[in-house]
Design an enzyme around this catalytic site. Sequence first.
Site, PDB file in Angstrom:
ATOM      1  N   SER A  48       0.849  -1.195   0.000  1.00 20.84           N
ATOM      2  CA  SER A  48       0.000   0.000   0.000  1.00 20.84           C
ATOM      3  C   SER A  48       0.887   1.249   0.000  1.00 20.84           C
ATOM      4  O   SER A  48       0.387   2.361  -0.230  1.00 20.84           O
ATOM      5  CB  SER A  48      -0.935   0.011   1.216  1.00 20.84           C
ATOM      6  OG  SER A  48      -0.219  -0.229   2.411  1.00 20.84           O
ATOM      7  N   ASP A  86       6.105  -6.544   2.494  1.00 20.50           N
ATOM      8  CA  ASP A  86       5.365  -7.154   1.378  1.00 20.50           C
ATOM      9  C   ASP A  86       6.289  -7.471   0.211  1.00 20.50           C
ATOM     10  O   ASP A  86       7.070  -6.607  -0.222  1.00 20.50           O
ATOM     11  CB  ASP A  86       4.292  -6.188   0.872  1.00 20.50           C
ATOM     12  CG  ASP A  86       2.913  -6.506   1.414  1.00 20.50           C
ATOM     13  OD1 ASP A  86       2.708  -7.633   1.923  1.00 20.50           O
ATOM     14  OD2 ASP A  86       2.031  -5.628   1.332  1.00 20.50           O
ATOM     15  N   LYS A 115       5.643 -10.942   3.411  1.00 20.43           N
ATOM     16  CA  LYS A 115       4.228 -11.295   3.208  1.00 20.43           C
ATOM     17  C   LYS A 115       3.969 -11.437   1.718  1.00 20.43           C
ATOM     18  O   LYS A 115       4.507 -10.657   0.922  1.00 20.43           O
ATOM     19  CB  LYS A 115       3.318 -10.223   3.809  1.00 20.43           C
ATOM     20  CG  LYS A 115       1.823 -10.489   3.571  1.00 20.43           C
ATOM     21  CD  LYS A 115       0.934  -9.645   4.457  1.00 20.43           C
ATOM     22  CE  LYS A 115       0.654  -8.260   3.978  1.00 20.43           C
ATOM     23  NZ  LYS A 115       0.038  -8.127   2.649  1.00 20.43           N
ATOM     24  N   GLU A 117       0.679 -12.674  -1.242  1.00 25.23           N
ATOM     25  CA  GLU A 117      -0.759 -12.869  -1.399  1.00 25.23           C
ATOM     26  C   GLU A 117      -1.066 -14.187  -2.110  1.00 25.23           C
ATOM     27  O   GLU A 117      -0.436 -14.493  -3.129  1.00 25.23           O
ATOM     28  CB  GLU A 117      -1.347 -11.689  -2.188  1.00 25.23           C
ATOM     29  CG  GLU A 117      -1.201 -10.367  -1.443  1.00 25.23           C
ATOM     30  CD  GLU A 117      -1.864  -9.199  -2.157  1.00 25.23           C
ATOM     31  OE1 GLU A 117      -2.511  -9.411  -3.213  1.00 25.23           O
ATOM     32  OE2 GLU A 117      -1.746  -8.067  -1.655  1.00 25.23           O
ATOM     33  N   GLU A 183      -8.242 -10.657   4.693  1.00 25.58           N
ATOM     34  CA  GLU A 183      -8.786  -9.349   4.285  1.00 25.58           C
ATOM     35  C   GLU A 183     -10.169  -9.525   3.657  1.00 25.58           C
ATOM     36  O   GLU A 183     -10.355 -10.357   2.749  1.00 25.58           O
ATOM     37  CB  GLU A 183      -7.829  -8.659   3.294  1.00 25.58           C
ATOM     38  CG  GLU A 183      -8.368  -7.302   2.843  1.00 25.58           C
ATOM     39  CD  GLU A 183      -7.338  -6.385   2.191  1.00 25.58           C
ATOM     40  OE1 GLU A 183      -6.153  -6.757   2.100  1.00 25.58           O
ATOM     41  OE2 GLU A 183      -7.747  -5.285   1.766  1.00 25.58           O
TER      42      GLU A 183
HETATM   43  O1  KIV Z   1      -0.250  -3.408   1.819  1.00 22.54           O
HETATM   44  C1  KIV Z   1      -1.025  -3.359   2.790  1.00 22.54           C
HETATM   45  O2  KIV Z   1      -1.242  -2.299   3.407  1.00 22.54           O
HETATM   46  C2  KIV Z   1      -1.683  -4.584   3.206  1.00 22.54           C
HETATM   47  C3  KIV Z   1      -2.724  -4.474   4.270  1.00 22.54           C
HETATM   48  C4  KIV Z   1      -3.986  -3.974   3.673  1.00 22.54           C
HETATM   49  C5  KIV Z   1      -2.930  -5.756   4.993  1.00 22.54           C
HETATM   50  O3  KIV Z   1      -1.402  -5.614   2.696  1.00 22.54           O
END
Ligand code: KIV
Length: 266
Positions: A48, A86, A115, A117, A183
């Site tokens: 994000s 991420d 992390k 997905e 989510e």
């Molecule tokens: O990138 C992000 O902010 C996320 C959250 C919405 C969990 O993956």
Amino acid sequence: MAIKRVRAHHLAQMKADGTPITMLTSYDAITTRIFDEIGTDMLLVGDSYANVMLGFDSTTSVGIDEMVVATGAVARNAKRAFVVADLPFGSYETSHEDAVANAVKLIKAGASAVKLEGGVRMAETIRAIVNAGINVVAHIGYTPQSENALGGPRVQGRGDAAEQIRQDARAVQDAGAIAVVLELVPAPIATDITRELTIPTIGIGAGEHTDGQVLVWTDMAGMSDWQPSFVKVFGEVGMALKNAAQAYNDAVRSRSFPDSDHRFNQ
Ligand code: KIV
């Protein structure tokens, strides 16, 4: 006993004890210091970052090099929090080798975990990263990197699709993930998954019974023009910043700043 630095086994213990896990996104040194000092358990250098900090329309626009820079800023300033970074879109889907190589970059930048997905479809990728000695947090339900395929942000797992979410949850745990973000998953399904899994669940728009909660920090701090219905604004930081900047502009324009109390003494 107070935790000096949150590690994966502390998160597991918090689930076992029923202690809620707090997670916020963070992308830079300033906010990291604030969130870390107040004892936020996990900081997510989310992709994000693309929307929130870089002004893109989609999380898919950010690349691994930008995520490495943001992860470094967060990791250097988090003394206690468990930092999750991420893996951005395109950095892990192409091959297990790419996934491991990019996960290594984020760990070298200071992350405690990466992390990614996907559930069943990403289980082997998770396994490959875990086999390289890297903690993985999975992200299932609504997965923003697949926003085009999913038709935009919408609740996942309604009706017959619930079984797919349950399978995704089991698959990421079996593959070795240390936690899973749920989510936009209906609360009853998120509750069942939380009961079934031994790893912590971190919810966003998934009801109140997950082991932890995560929000994009600018949403919860009133910095966004718009926020989803599941977001609560806990403070009007955007308004406070606007007021401060307005007061500064006014003072400069009226020549009331600098004044005799705020001068560099030569
Ligand atoms: O990138 C992000 O902010 C996320 C959250 C919405 C969990 O993956």
